[in-house]
Design a protein around this motif. Sequence first.
Motif, PDB file in Angstrom:
ATOM      1  N   ALA A 104       4.223   0.024  22.202  1.00  0.00           N
ATOM      2  CA  ALA A 104       3.605  -0.507  22.523  1.00  0.00           C
ATOM      3  C   ALA A 104       3.578  -1.094  24.577  1.00  0.00           C
ATOM      4  CB  ALA A 104       3.857  -2.214  21.920  1.00  0.00           C
ATOM      5  N   ARG A 127      -0.146   2.579  22.421  1.00  0.00           N
ATOM      6  CA  ARG A 127      -0.658   1.015  21.872  1.00  0.00           C
ATOM      7  C   ARG A 127      -1.164   1.175  20.582  1.00  0.00           C
ATOM      8  NH1 ARG A 127      -2.330   0.990  27.303  1.00  0.00           N
ATOM      9  NH2 ARG A 127      -3.916   0.181  26.928  1.00  0.00           N
ATOM     10  N   GLY A 183       0.079   0.040  17.516  1.00  0.00           N
ATOM     11  CA  GLY A 183       0.012  -1.606  16.529  1.00  0.00           C
ATOM     12  C   GLY A 183      -0.226  -1.162  15.047  1.00  0.00           C
ATOM     13  N   THR A 204       6.182  -2.190  13.150  1.00  0.00           N
ATOM     14  CA  THR A 204       5.943  -2.961  14.924  1.00  0.00           C
ATOM     15  C   THR A 204       5.810  -4.275  14.852  1.00  0.00           C
ATOM     16  OG1 THR A 204       3.931  -1.540  15.061  1.00  0.00           O
ATOM     17  CG2 THR A 204       4.687  -3.244  16.542  1.00  0.00           C
ATOM     18  N   LEU A 263       3.758  -7.051  19.006  1.00  0.00           N
ATOM     19  CA  LEU A 263       2.306  -7.192  19.008  1.00  0.00           C
ATOM     20  C   LEU A 263       2.025  -8.159  19.762  1.00  0.00           C
ATOM     21  CD1 LEU A 263       3.015  -7.505  14.750  1.00  0.00           C
ATOM     22  CD2 LEU A 263       1.782  -5.749  15.902  1.00  0.00           C
ATOM     23  N   LEU A 318       0.792  -6.336  22.710  1.00  0.00           N
ATOM     24  CA  LEU A 318      -0.222  -6.147  22.227  1.00  0.00           C
ATOM     25  C   LEU A 318      -1.266  -7.330  22.225  1.00  0.00           C
ATOM     26  CD1 LEU A 318       0.320  -3.865  19.638  1.00  0.00           C
ATOM     27  CD2 LEU A 318       0.126  -3.087  21.955  1.00  0.00           C
ATOM     28  N   ARG A 350      -6.501  -5.387  21.520  1.00  0.00           N
ATOM     29  CA  ARG A 350      -5.836  -6.591  20.864  1.00  0.00           C
ATOM     30  C   ARG A 350      -6.723  -6.294  19.411  1.00  0.00           C
ATOM     31  NH1 ARG A 350      -8.271  -7.887  25.922  1.00  0.00           N
ATOM     32  NH2 ARG A 350     -10.109  -8.724  24.873  1.00  0.00           N
ATOM     33  N   ALA A 370      -4.058  -5.639  16.716  1.00  0.00           N
ATOM     34  CA  ALA A 370      -2.450  -6.378  16.881  1.00  0.00           C
ATOM     35  C   ALA A 370      -3.320  -7.525  16.098  1.00  0.00           C
ATOM     36  CB  ALA A 370      -2.317  -7.456  18.810  1.00  0.00           C
ATOM     37  N   HIS A 415      -3.184  -7.305  12.361  1.00  0.00           N
ATOM     38  CA  HIS A 415      -1.761  -6.809  12.099  1.00  0.00           C
ATOM     39  C   HIS A 415      -0.696  -7.968  10.818  1.00  0.00           C
ATOM     40  CE1 HIS A 415       2.636  -5.267  11.305  1.00  0.00           C
ATOM     41  NE2 HIS A 415       1.929  -4.129  11.790  1.00  0.00           N
ATOM     42  N   THR A 428       1.322  -9.940  12.980  1.00  0.00           N
ATOM     43  CA  THR A 428       1.035 -10.809  14.636  1.00  0.00           C
ATOM     44  C   THR A 428       1.675 -12.249  14.028  1.00  0.00           C
ATOM     45  OG1 THR A 428      -0.068  -9.037  15.160  1.00  0.00           O
ATOM     46  CG2 THR A 428      -0.568 -11.065  15.825  1.00  0.00           C
TER      47      THR A 428
END
Length: 157
Positions: free
Chosen positions: A36, A44, A48, A53, A58, A61, A70, A73, A76, A79
């Motif tokens: 990451a 990266r 992500g 992860t 996160l 990221l 971004r 992230a 995800h 996050t």
Amino acid sequence: MAGRVPRSRAEQLAGYRRVLEARDLATSPDRLRVLADDEVGPVRVWAGLSPRTPPDALERLAHDEDDYVRRIAMLHPNTPEAALRHMAALETVRAGDRYFLDRETIAHHPNVSRALRNALVGEGTCRDRRECRESKSMWRNRSLKLQRRLSGGAGSR
């Protein structure tokens, strides 16, 4: 991480190997933490996208210089809310009330608190407030579409 472009063939191949490592579902959460922070953007991105992860990676990221990293992230499911708050604030500074693309997605994220969600909706984040109920389906649909597109899977068009 600051936009360095690999120069030699050996550096390019090493970056490609790290992309493959980040894409591998068997890669450990500890290794994904390291990936990451990689200087190569696609590494990266794939870090992500991994379901393994960890939230602290996160979070990093979510503070990445690259908008695409971004956004990955943001989509995800693990996050943390602090990262989501950061991304919402960043879009507020950049866009004001001209657009709310990220904030609308964040308002439907499964980790967003009721307080943050209500604040975002109160700012006019959602285009159709009827869709801004407790349902997370809009977030899920955007997340799945992006993951399919990146993985080259069906429904990527």
